[in-house]
Every structure is written in structure tokens, then in C-alpha cells.
Motif scaffolding. Structure first.
Motif, PDB file in Angstrom:
ATOM      1  N   SER A  93       1.315  -0.942   0.443  1.00 18.15           N
ATOM      2  CA  SER A  93      -0.041  -0.085   0.097  1.00 18.15           C
ATOM      3  C   SER A  93       0.886   0.985   0.147  1.00 18.15           C
ATOM      4  CB  SER A  93      -0.851   0.159   0.852  1.00 18.15           C
ATOM      5  OG  SER A  93      -0.726  -0.042   2.432  1.00 18.15           O
ATOM      6  N   SER A  94      -0.056   2.605  -0.420  1.00 18.04           N
ATOM      7  CA  SER A  94       0.863   3.624  -0.325  1.00 18.04           C
ATOM      8  C   SER A  94      -0.077   4.715  -0.133  1.00 18.04           C
ATOM      9  CB  SER A  94       1.575   3.628  -1.476  1.00 18.04           C
ATOM     10  OG  SER A  94       0.841   3.629  -2.566  1.00 18.04           O
ATOM     11  N   LEU A  95       0.293   6.083  -0.487  1.00 17.44           N
ATOM     12  CA  LEU A  95      -0.614   6.738  -0.038  1.00 17.44           C
ATOM     13  C   LEU A  95      -0.936   7.107  -1.634  1.00 17.44           C
ATOM     14  CD1 LEU A  95       1.546   9.553   2.081  1.00 17.44           C
ATOM     15  CD2 LEU A  95      -1.027   8.653   2.396  1.00 17.44           C
ATOM     16  N   GLY A  96       0.223   7.446  -2.840  1.00 17.95           N
ATOM     17  CA  GLY A  96      -0.421   7.881  -3.712  1.00 17.95           C
ATOM     18  C   GLY A  96      -0.075   6.663  -4.822  1.00 17.95           C
ATOM     19  N   GLY A  97       0.250   5.478  -5.160  1.00 20.87           N
ATOM     20  CA  GLY A  97       0.284   5.249  -6.123  1.00 20.87           C
ATOM     21  C   GLY A  97       1.643   4.742  -6.595  1.00 20.87           C
ATOM     22  N   LEU A  98       1.822   3.690  -7.490  1.00 16.99           N
ATOM     23  CA  LEU A  98       3.058   4.070  -8.214  1.00 16.99           C
ATOM     24  C   LEU A  98       3.282   4.925  -9.174  1.00 16.99           C
ATOM     25  CD1 LEU A  98       1.491   0.185  -9.935  1.00 16.99           C
ATOM     26  CD2 LEU A  98       3.081   0.842  -7.529  1.00 16.99           C
ATOM     27  N   VAL A  99       3.993   6.133  -8.530  1.00 17.11           N
ATOM     28  CA  VAL A  99       4.388   7.670  -8.363  1.00 17.11           C
ATOM     29  C   VAL A  99       5.660   7.138  -7.936  1.00 17.11           C
ATOM     30  CG1 VAL A  99       2.423   8.378  -9.119  1.00 17.11           C
ATOM     31  CG2 VAL A  99       3.105   8.764  -7.210  1.00 17.11           C
ATOM     32  N   PRO A 100       7.098   8.397  -8.686  1.00 21.06           N
ATOM     33  CA  PRO A 100       8.156   8.609  -8.542  1.00 21.06           C
ATOM     34  C   PRO A 100       8.177   8.844  -6.844  1.00 21.06           C
ATOM     35  CG  PRO A 100       8.148   9.075 -11.083  1.00 21.06           C
ATOM     36  CD  PRO A 100       6.451   8.783 -10.027  1.00 21.06           C
ATOM     37  N   GLY A 101       8.746   8.251  -5.775  1.00 18.15           N
ATOM     38  CA  GLY A 101       8.678   9.186  -4.995  1.00 18.15           C
ATOM     39  C   GLY A 101       8.362   7.922  -3.961  1.00 18.15           C
ATOM     40  N   GLU A 102       7.300   7.624  -4.284  1.00 17.15           N
ATOM     41  CA  GLU A 102       6.293   7.192  -3.455  1.00 17.15           C
ATOM     42  C   GLU A 102       6.896   5.214  -2.933  1.00 17.15           C
ATOM     43  OE1 GLU A 102       2.078   8.772  -2.572  1.00 17.15           O
ATOM     44  OE2 GLU A 102       2.887   6.958  -1.679  1.00 17.15           O
ATOM     45  N   THR A 103       7.238   5.420  -1.606  1.00 14.74           N
ATOM     46  CA  THR A 103       7.826   4.381  -1.429  1.00 14.74           C
ATOM     47  C   THR A 103       6.309   3.033  -1.284  1.00 14.74           C
ATOM     48  OG1 THR A 103       9.349   5.218  -0.005  1.00 14.74           O
ATOM     49  CG2 THR A 103       8.347   3.126   0.747  1.00 14.74           C
ATOM     50  N   GLN A 104       6.653   2.507  -1.212  1.00 18.83           N
ATOM     51  CA  GLN A 104       5.246   1.226  -1.138  1.00 18.83           C
ATOM     52  C   GLN A 104       5.210   0.400   0.051  1.00 18.83           C
ATOM     53  OE1 GLN A 104       3.181   0.785  -3.469  1.00 18.83           O
ATOM     54  NE2 GLN A 104       4.444   2.065  -4.440  1.00 18.83           N
ATOM     55  N   TYR A 105       4.776  -0.041   0.696  1.00 20.80           N
ATOM     56  CA  TYR A 105       4.890  -0.733   2.333  1.00 20.80           C
ATOM     57  C   TYR A 105       4.011  -1.823   2.162  1.00 20.80           C
ATOM     58  CZ  TYR A 105       6.183   3.596   3.758  1.00 20.80           C
ATOM     59  OH  TYR A 105       6.771   4.836   4.019  1.00 20.80           O
ATOM     60  N   PHE A 106       4.753  -3.314   2.102  1.00 16.00           N
ATOM     61  CA  PHE A 106       4.346  -4.677   1.385  1.00 16.00           C
ATOM     62  C   PHE A 106       3.856  -4.887   3.276  1.00 16.00           C
ATOM     63  CE2 PHE A 106       5.717  -5.790  -2.364  1.00 16.00           C
ATOM     64  CZ  PHE A 106       6.283  -4.296  -2.567  1.00 16.00           C
ATOM     65  N   GLY A 107       3.016  -5.636   2.120  1.00 13.40           N
ATOM     66  CA  GLY A 107       1.927  -7.159   3.710  1.00 13.40           C
ATOM     67  C   GLY A 107       3.188  -8.191   3.857  1.00 13.40           C
ATOM     68  N   PRO A 108       3.145  -9.108   4.687  1.00 12.88           N
ATOM     69  CA  PRO A 108       3.803 -10.118   4.951  1.00 12.88           C
ATOM     70  C   PRO A 108       3.575 -11.428   3.561  1.00 12.88           C
ATOM     71  CG  PRO A 108       2.150 -10.133   6.640  1.00 12.88           C
ATOM     72  CD  PRO A 108       1.795  -9.289   6.281  1.00 12.88           C
ATOM     73  N   GLY A 109       2.229 -11.148   3.226  1.00  7.76           N
ATOM     74  CA  GLY A 109       1.614 -12.117   1.744  1.00  7.76           C
ATOM     75  C   GLY A 109       1.251 -13.767   2.698  1.00  7.76           C
ATOM     76  N   THR A 110       0.869 -14.212   1.608  1.00  9.47           N
ATOM     77  CA  THR A 110      -0.080 -15.035   1.926  1.00  9.47           C
ATOM     78  C   THR A 110       0.890 -16.158   0.568  1.00  9.47           C
ATOM     79  OG1 THR A 110      -2.038 -13.780   2.284  1.00  9.47           O
ATOM     80  CG2 THR A 110      -1.944 -16.156   0.759  1.00  9.47           C
ATOM     81  N   ARG A 111       0.898 -17.139   0.922  1.00  8.31           N
ATOM     82  CA  ARG A 111       1.559 -18.205   0.378  1.00  8.31           C
ATOM     83  C   ARG A 111       0.919 -18.780   0.138  1.00  8.31           C
ATOM     84  NH1 ARG A 111       5.823 -19.581  -0.625  1.00  8.31           N
ATOM     85  NH2 ARG A 111       7.518 -18.227   0.247  1.00  8.31           N
ATOM     86  N   LEU A 112       0.559 -19.614  -1.757  1.00  7.77           N
ATOM     87  CA  LEU A 112      -0.589 -20.451  -2.230  1.00  7.77           C
ATOM     88  C   LEU A 112       0.522 -21.765  -2.195  1.00  7.77           C
ATOM     89  CD1 LEU A 112      -3.347 -20.889  -3.082  1.00  7.77           C
ATOM     90  CD2 LEU A 112      -2.821 -20.068  -4.898  1.00  7.77           C
ATOM     91  N   LEU A 113      -0.188 -22.825  -2.115  1.00  9.64           N
ATOM     92  CA  LEU A 113       0.206 -23.868  -2.642  1.00  9.64           C
ATOM     93  C   LEU A 113      -1.286 -24.798  -3.234  1.00  9.64           C
ATOM     94  CD1 LEU A 113       2.497 -26.252  -2.983  1.00  9.64           C
ATOM     95  CD2 LEU A 113       1.837 -26.968  -0.809  1.00  9.64           C
ATOM     96  N   VAL A 114      -0.545 -24.545  -4.783  1.00  8.10           N
ATOM     97  CA  VAL A 114      -1.413 -25.458  -5.451  1.00  8.10           C
ATOM     98  C   VAL A 114      -1.628 -26.876  -5.554  1.00  8.10           C
ATOM     99  CG1 VAL A 114      -3.242 -25.360  -7.524  1.00  8.10           C
ATOM    100  CG2 VAL A 114      -2.386 -23.249  -6.310  1.00  8.10           C
ATOM    101  N   LEU A 115      -2.014 -27.921  -5.471  1.00  7.51           N
ATOM    102  CA  LEU A 115      -1.246 -30.168  -5.576  1.00  7.51           C
ATOM    103  C   LEU A 115      -2.807 -29.886  -6.705  1.00  7.51           C
ATOM    104  CD1 LEU A 115      -1.633 -29.707  -1.779  1.00  7.51           C
ATOM    105  CD2 LEU A 115       0.010 -29.957  -3.243  1.00  7.51           C
TER     106      LEU A 115
END
Lengths: 115, 110
Positions: A93-115
Motif C-alpha cells: 500500500s501507499s498514499l499515491g500509488g506507483l508514482v516516483p517518490g512513493e514508497t510501497q509498504y508491503f504486507g507479509p504475503g500469502t503463500r499459496l500452494l496448489v496441489l
């Protein structure tokens, strides 16, 4: 401030099923981006939502879809799962999105395994 | 078509020495570059960035250098510490896109 949260953290599905992943951004952030990470491939951009609108999309098949709600929470859905969909799915997530100067803050992720 | 390349999948450096991670890009539209660090079971965290109008940005032990003519950037970590062991991603921003490299796994040896 609470960070980006993603649920569930781990998921096991079988081929052909569908899955929905959830992401809650940092409070006040209006942009949510989704990425797929597989070994050796880095982060592959799926899509970005800003104020409930999909603003940008990566090169993934239509089986991958998403949406964003009025509170900025976002969901990602994958239908007709394939073995190759096994990956770590990250949202940022970020305030302004994928624009120069914006930092993206990541979550820990969801690990998906498809069998 | 990989627009952002990190050609070294892994790098091993002695504690206390300099770590240099490299990244190459192909698209001239990129105007902002970022480095992220990722530990196992966690999402990437922002480390340092540089605008295309600069050629160097420094933050403590971390310095990023940008060579626009060569379309190359590098991250220097001095001195390297055990906690720096992680996967490092470079990313390039432009036209509402953020394109990522495949990552370099940095291992700091004691």
C-alpha cells in the motif's frame, strides 16, 4: 500505525479451485498493489487499485482479478487454479500509488500452494 | 522481456567489508529507482531510493549510485553486517509502473 495485513498467511488449494486473498492497507493509504513472487522471478506486478479503481494491470491472464472497497481494503481472486499459481502473493500500500517518490509498504504475503 | 535485471542471484561478503549489488535496466522512461530488502517469511521493506536527476544518494551505511548513460545502478553497503543477510530487490518506477528485478541474495559471512 498498523502495517499492511494480509489474510490468510498460508493456503493450500487443489487445481481447478478458486481462491480469494485479502489485503488491508495502512490507514490513510488509498493505493493497493498486488504482486506474485516465485523463486528466481522476482516480483511480478498483478494490478494496482487506487480509490476503488483499477489503475494499472500487469501481464496476467483473466483468471486473476481484484477489487478494492471504499475503505481501501482489497481482495484478489484467482479462479481455476493451476499448479503454476503456487507462489507468494504480496500486497503493498501507499498514499499515491506507483508514482516516483512513493514508497510501497508491503504486507507479509500469502503463500499459496496448489496441489 | 526483463526490463530490470539483477544478474547475480547471490553474493557472499565477509562481515565488515563492502557489499556491492548491481542492477541494470533497459527502459529510459524509468525516472525513479528503489532498493528493497526482504527477509524470509516477510514482505520487502524499503531501503533507499534515487531519482533519475541524481547520480548518488546516501543513507547511513547504504549508498545508491545511478549511471544513466549505462542504465545501471548499484547499492553499496559499508560496512556489511550479519543483519544485512537478505534478498535485495531493485525496482524501477515510471509511467505508473514499478518493475522489479529478480533479486540478489546477500550472505554476510562472520
Amino acid at each position: 500505525k498498523a502495517g499492511v495485513t494480509q489474510t490468510p498467511r498460508y493456503l493450500i488449494k487443489t487445481r481447478g479451485q478458486q481462491v480469494t486473498l485479502s489485503c488491508s492497507p495502512i490507514s490513510g493509504h488509498r493505493s493497493v498493489s498486488w504482486y506474485q513472487q516465485t523463486p528466481g522471478q522476482g516480483l511480478q506486478f498483478l494490478f494496482e487499485y487506487f480509490s476503488e479503481t483499477q489503475r494499472n494491470k500487469g501481464n496476467f491472464p483473466g483468471r486473476f482479478s481484484g477489487r478494492q472497497f471504499s475503505n481501501s481494503r482489497s481482495e484478489m481472486n484467482v479462479s481455476t487454479l493451476e499448479l503454476g499459481d503456487s507462489a507468494l502473493y504480496l500486497c503493498a500500500s501507499s498514499l499515491g500509488g506507483l508514482v516516483p517518490g512513493e514508497t510501497q509498504y508491503f504486507g507479509p504475503g500469502t503463500r499459496l500452494l496448489v496441489l | 522481456d526483463q526490463q530490470v535485471k539483477q544478474n547475480s542471484p547471490s553474493l557472499s561478503v565477509q562481515e565488515g567489508r563492502i557489499s556491492i549489488l548491481n542492477c541494470d535496466y533497459t527502459n529510459s522512461m524509468f525516472d525513479y529507482f528503489l532498493w528493497y530488502k526482504k527477509y524470509p517469511a516477510e514482505g520487502p521493506t524499503f531501503l533507499i531510493s534515487i531519482s533519475s536527476i541524481k547520480d548518488k544518494n546516501e543513507d547511513g551505511r547504504f549508498t545508491v549510485f545511478l549511471n544513466k548513460s549505462a542504465k545501471h545502478l548499484s547499492l553499496h553497503i559499508v560496512p556489511s553486517q550479519p543483519g544485512d543477510s537478505a534478498v535485495y530487490f531493485c525496482a524501477a518506477s515510471g509511467n505508473y509502473q514499478l518493475i522489479w528485478g529478480a533479486g540478489t541474495k546477500l550472505i554476510i559471512k562472520p
